[in-house]
Write a protein that holds these residues in place. Structure first.
Motif, mmCIF file in Angstrom:
data_model
loop_
_atom_site.group_PDB
_atom_site.id
_atom_site.type_symbol
_atom_site.label_atom_id
_atom_site.label_comp_id
_atom_site.label_asym_id
_atom_site.label_seq_id
_atom_site.Cartn_x
_atom_site.Cartn_y
_atom_site.Cartn_z
ATOM 1 N N TRP A 82 -11.118 -16.436 -2.669
ATOM 2 C CA TRP A 82 -11.981 -17.014 -1.632
ATOM 3 C C TRP A 82 -11.256 -16.952 -0.299
ATOM 4 C CZ3 TRP A 82 -10.602 -22.078 0.413
ATOM 5 C CH2 TRP A 82 -9.450 -22.623 -0.195
ATOM 6 N N GLN A 122 -13.767 -23.687 4.465
ATOM 7 C CA GLN A 122 -13.955 -23.477 3.036
ATOM 8 C C GLN A 122 -13.074 -24.414 2.215
ATOM 9 O OE1 GLN A 122 -16.300 -21.824 1.764
ATOM 10 N NE2 GLN A 122 -16.987 -20.535 3.445
ATOM 11 N N ILE A 152 -14.845 -27.789 2.133
ATOM 12 C CA ILE A 152 -16.026 -27.762 1.275
ATOM 13 C C ILE A 152 -15.635 -27.807 -0.204
ATOM 14 C CG2 ILE A 152 -18.007 -26.371 0.547
ATOM 15 C CD1 ILE A 152 -18.369 -27.670 3.275
ATOM 16 N N SER A 157 -28.724 -28.759 9.647
ATOM 17 C CA SER A 157 -29.138 -29.914 8.848
ATOM 18 C C SER A 157 -28.800 -31.235 9.527
ATOM 19 C CB SER A 157 -28.479 -29.856 7.471
ATOM 20 O OG SER A 157 -27.079 -30.058 7.556
ATOM 21 N N MET A 164 -21.664 -18.615 9.024
ATOM 22 C CA MET A 164 -23.071 -18.799 8.686
ATOM 23 C C MET A 164 -23.280 -20.142 7.968
ATOM 24 S SD MET A 164 -25.498 -16.497 6.186
ATOM 25 C CE MET A 164 -24.544 -17.022 4.736
ATOM 26 N N GLN A 165 -22.405 -20.479 7.047
ATOM 27 C CA GLN A 165 -22.514 -21.758 6.346
ATOM 28 C C GLN A 165 -22.331 -22.927 7.300
ATOM 29 O OE1 GLN A 165 -19.690 -21.628 3.143
ATOM 30 N NE2 GLN A 165 -20.773 -20.010 2.034
ATOM 31 N N TYR A 166 -21.443 -22.741 8.279
ATOM 32 C CA TYR A 166 -21.252 -23.777 9.295
ATOM 33 C C TYR A 166 -22.537 -23.987 10.089
ATOM 34 C CZ TYR A 166 -19.253 -26.357 13.232
ATOM 35 O OH TYR A 166 -18.988 -27.306 14.184
ATOM 36 N N ARG A 167 -23.186 -22.873 10.476
ATOM 37 C CA ARG A 167 -24.463 -22.972 11.196
ATOM 38 C C ARG A 167 -25.493 -23.747 10.371
ATOM 39 N NH1 ARG A 167 -26.118 -19.842 15.513
ATOM 40 N NH2 ARG A 167 -24.682 -18.213 16.273
ATOM 41 N N GLN A 168 -25.579 -23.446 9.088
ATOM 42 C CA GLN A 168 -26.545 -24.113 8.219
ATOM 43 C C GLN A 168 -26.292 -25.619 8.164
ATOM 44 O OE1 GLN A 168 -25.908 -21.905 4.607
ATOM 45 N NE2 GLN A 168 -27.324 -20.249 5.180
ATOM 46 N N ARG A 169 -25.036 -25.989 8.084
ATOM 47 C CA ARG A 169 -24.693 -27.411 8.081
ATOM 48 C C ARG A 169 -25.039 -28.041 9.432
ATOM 49 N NH1 ARG A 169 -23.723 -32.064 5.108
ATOM 50 N NH2 ARG A 169 -22.731 -33.519 6.551
ATOM 51 N N GLU A 193 -19.427 -15.235 6.607
ATOM 52 C CA GLU A 193 -20.096 -16.149 5.676
ATOM 53 C C GLU A 193 -19.733 -17.602 5.982
ATOM 54 O OE1 GLU A 193 -20.574 -16.993 0.867
ATOM 55 O OE2 GLU A 193 -19.486 -15.231 1.581
ATOM 56 N N SER A 194 -18.477 -17.833 6.335
ATOM 57 C CA SER A 194 -18.062 -19.199 6.690
ATOM 58 C C SER A 194 -18.792 -19.672 7.943
ATOM 59 C CB SER A 194 -16.548 -19.252 6.916
ATOM 60 O OG SER A 194 -15.847 -19.007 5.726
#
Length: 443
Positions: free
Chosen positions: A121, A127, A130, A39, A31-36, A28-29
């Motif tokens: 978490w 994380q 963030i 952007s 994946m969130q990095y990829r999303q950032r 999940e971390s």
């Protein structure tokens, strides 16, 4: 374990960890990095890679030709790893990122909010950043700047804050048995990370030069806009805090264990209180003097006194230029020196208005606002009492005024300075034979 003794040849975070695999990564971390990442730079070619190849590009996974092995690196584990994997005895067992807020007015309260690895978490660096940065940035005023019709949320101060936070994470020595601590107080931020500076403190303040202990981590933060290019972070911190007129950031090194602490004060050297005091004492035109001189006077007001050494941490001038600046402020009667040589301390001349008004300027009074007159013309107001006593005896001393009103002589002096600045009275002469002259009478 690992160390950073050969940091020039191989950064500390590039070491391959024995026995760790991609299963130790929190998906999940990543994946969130990829999303950032998308952007920030949606067409970047690395975004089409699978997780393993992306980690290789980022420095989170390495294939060693000389050692003929491959695996997760320290950087990959710290940035994206599962917390239990990070603190494994073969990983980074001393790792413990800790954020606390101290907003309570009660000394017995240890902290008012905390973010730490509590099991709810995955407490990797990504994380942690963030979760914590949004709380850190909330303590700064939101800028209102438009660019191409869109509001820009990042001020130079926000950028400086982000750099300070990321610097603590990427310059940390994760082999030291100590913790990363980030604290937010009402009047300051503090960022502490294990390890020692890889440059001198003087080089730190000069900026433009940086040696990063964990270069893969630095790249990971840079690619998603959380850090500036190598070597510019310190400059951003110093410039951002200076632009906000906050006191200059202070960096301190401690030993046993090695730790570097950066403090970002949230106290403005040009606070409204300081400016009001300087205007009251020296007149409204004081704000038109050279910025460095105004900052010197404000610092002197806030801290009680200043020295040449202290000002070198406040304004960007050489000690010789600061000596000249202080001499000019003394010649203009703004400051009073005490001592000799490098140990000379300078204080605000609280009697500037009291003793610099003479017969030549008695007739030249400033306009007085109706609201100011109303504040003075109150029977129970201390300043009004002082005014009436002066009317009764124009040669009354500060000692007698203090006794009659029931306040300290220093407080009487400030009220007299305000009355003079308001054009109510003037002090004629500078000797024992001096006296007050009434310029405004109140019924």
């Amino acid at each position: 374990m690992f160390a950073d003794a050969s940091i020039d040849n191989r950064p500390a975070d590039s070491c391959i960890l024995h026995g760790f695999t991609l299963e130790d990564i929190d998906r999940e971390s990543l994946m969130q990095y990829r999303q950032r990442f998308v952007s920030i730079n949606p067409t970047h070619p690395w975004l089409s890679l699978d997780d393993k190849d992306l980690l290789i590009k980022l420095g989170g996974y390495r294939i060693s030709r000389t050692e003929r092995r491959e695996g997760l690196t320290l950087a990959g584990l710290l940035m994206f790893g599962r917390y239990n994997s990070i603190v494994d005895p073969d990983g980074c067992p001393a790792y413990f990122p800790d954020y606390k807020e101290y907003f309570s007015s009660h000394p017995e309260d240890r902290w008012t909010a905390r973010i730490y690895p509590d099991g709810t978490w995955e407490a990797n660096l990504f994380q942690f950043y963030i979760k914590v940065f949004q709380r850190l940035s909330a303590a700064l005023p939101k800028p209102f700047t438009l660019q191409n019709g869109a509001r820009i949320e990042d001020s130079p101060t926000h950028i400086a804050l982000r750099e300070a936070f990321v610097n603590a994470l990427i310059h940390c020595d994760y082999s030291v048995n100590s913790h990363i601590t980030v604290n937010l107080y009402k009047d300051r931020y503090t960022f502490s990370n294990p390890g020692s500076l890889l440059i001198s403190i003087s080089q730190y303040y000069q900026g433009g030069e940086s040696v990063c202990r964990n270069k893969a981590l630095q790249q990971m933060f840079m690619l998603i806009g959380f850090a500036e290019k190598a070597g510019s972070g310190i400059d951003k911190i110093l410039q951002g805090w200076k632009q906000a007129n906050f006191r200059k950031p202070q960096v301190v090194e401690n030993a046993n264990p090695d730790k570097v602490t950066l403090e970002l004060p949230l106290v403005s050297l040009l606070s409204e209180e300081a400016i009001l005091y300087l205007k009251t004492l020296f007149g409204n035109d004081i704000t038109t003097i050279e910025p460095d001189k105004l900052l010197t006077l404000a610092t002197c007001y806030s801290e009680g006194s200043v020295t040449n050494d202290r000002l070198q941490l406040v304004i960007d001038k050489h000690s010789t230029d600061i000596t000249r600046l202080l001499k000019e402020l003394c010649n203009a009667h703004y400051l009073i020196p005490s001592g000799i040589g490098r140990g000379t301390r300078y204080k605000i001349n609280d009697e500037f208005r009291l003793y610099c008004v003479d017969e030549m300027v008695v007739g030249k009074t400033a306009s007085v606002q109706t609201e100011q007159v109303y504040l003075v013309n109150q029977p129970n107001n201390v300043r009004y009492q002082i005014y009436n006593l002066i009317v009764e005896n124009k040669r009354i001393s500060r000692k007698e005024l203090a006794h009659r009103v029931g306040i300290a002589q220093s407080a009487v002096q400030k009220h007299i300075a305000i009355l003079i600045n308001m054009g109510c009275i003037a002090k004629v002469g500078r000797t024992k034979g001096s006296y007050f002259k009434i310029l405004k009478e109140f019924k």
